[in-house]
Structures are given as C-alpha cells and as structure tokens.
Design an enzyme around this catalytic site. Sequence first.
Site, short mmCIF file in Angstrom:
data_model
loop_
_atom_site.label_atom_id
_atom_site.label_comp_id
_atom_site.label_asym_id
_atom_site.label_seq_id
_atom_site.Cartn_x
_atom_site.Cartn_y
_atom_site.Cartn_z
N PHE A 126 -21.13 70.94 29.37
CA PHE A 126 -20.88 72.10 30.23
C PHE A 126 -22.13 72.43 31.01
CE2 PHE A 126 -22.56 73.58 26.24
CZ PHE A 126 -23.47 74.57 26.59
N CYS A 127 -21.92 73.19 32.09
CA CYS A 127 -23.01 73.72 32.91
C CYS A 127 -22.52 75.04 33.51
CB CYS A 127 -23.43 72.72 33.97
SG CYS A 127 -22.10 72.19 35.07
N THR A 128 -23.31 75.66 34.34
CA THR A 128 -23.02 77.00 34.83
C THR A 128 -21.68 77.09 35.57
OG1 THR A 128 -25.39 77.39 35.03
CG2 THR A 128 -23.93 78.95 36.14
N ILE A 155 -19.26 77.39 32.74
CA ILE A 155 -19.38 78.59 31.91
C ILE A 155 -18.76 79.79 32.62
CG2 ILE A 155 -21.01 80.21 30.84
CD1 ILE A 155 -23.03 77.72 30.95
#
Length: 190
Positions: A126-128, A155
């Site tokens: 995952f990332c922002t 996220i």
Amino acid sequence: VCGDRKIVSEFIHLAEDLLQTKLAFKTSFHEHAPFRKIDVKIKPEIVTLKKEVDISLGVGTHVRPTEWNAIIADPETLLLDTRNDYEYKSGTFRGALNPETEKFSDLPAFVEDNLDPTKHKRIAMFCTGGIRCEKFAPYMKQIGFEEVYQLDGGILKYLEETPIEETLWEGECFVFDERITVDASLNKGS
C-alpha cells in the site's frame, strides 16, 4: 485541487469531459485551502523507481478497501508499506513492514536484500493514494513474486470507505500538502 464540495464536483465533471475519461479520484475536505500554490507539471514519471517496469503485470493485483482487511489479516500475507520512513512513522497498517527507505527508488534494493519470492508467497502493499503501488506491484511480479496485491486507491481511499470501528490503520497518514497528516476520518491530523 481544492475548493468546496460543489466546485470540486463540477471540476471533476469538466475534467472528465475534457480528457474524455472517467477519473478515479479521492476527496477530503478541510476549512482552509491546503496547498501553498497550485502547479501543473508535465513529467515523464509521477514517482521515480529507476527501473523498467511492465505496467501490464499489475492487472489483477488491485484489492478494494472492503476486501483489504481480510487479505492483510491472513498470517501468510507479508504486508509491505511502500512509502518512505518518515511517512511510515506518521502511521501505518497494523503489522506492516517498514523498508526504512528515504526515497521510492530505494525500495527495489530493500526487496532484493530482504524478500524472497520462494519464501514470501503473498505480498500485499500500500501507499498513500495508490500511485507508487501502480508501479511497484507489477515490478514485484516482474521479479518473480507470484501473489501480489495492492490497495486500490491507497490509504486515503481505504480511510474514506472503511468505518472507523473496522479500520486496521494505526496513527495518521502523511499527505503532501499543508495539512501534513490526516487522521482516520480524513480530517487534518495533529
């Protein structure tokens, strides 16, 4: 972009018409404009990995926020935070691995030194906002990891769609504007 809900909605509609596409967008609202200035830049890459990546390998790796908790709760899943160390320290998913990188292009070396496709059978990342994972999920497939998942929309989409009582997110999420972080309700963080 920033603005009140009505203006942002109108902007999205106009941009979709102009670009002849359907935009995947995320929203969060704050009483003050979070950007110091507005820039539009044309760049060859949004995030730099410094590796050739066959983006088509990312097909089938996306996991909706509603399915994410089940994927990462499985003890066979290695959960990889693809963000930089300072972002990780603001908040992350319970049990996520921090690669302690300073920049995105450091991530391939971390994987090479610490992960093995024969041992780590299932990787969820995952990332922002999902941008880094759009490149890193296919990269992981390209180097031999077979079962790779990425949080669709990142996220921010997870926090938008997941009820607080069901979230596996801990802390705040670093964002790249004057708010610095947002909390699990997407309000300006502390």
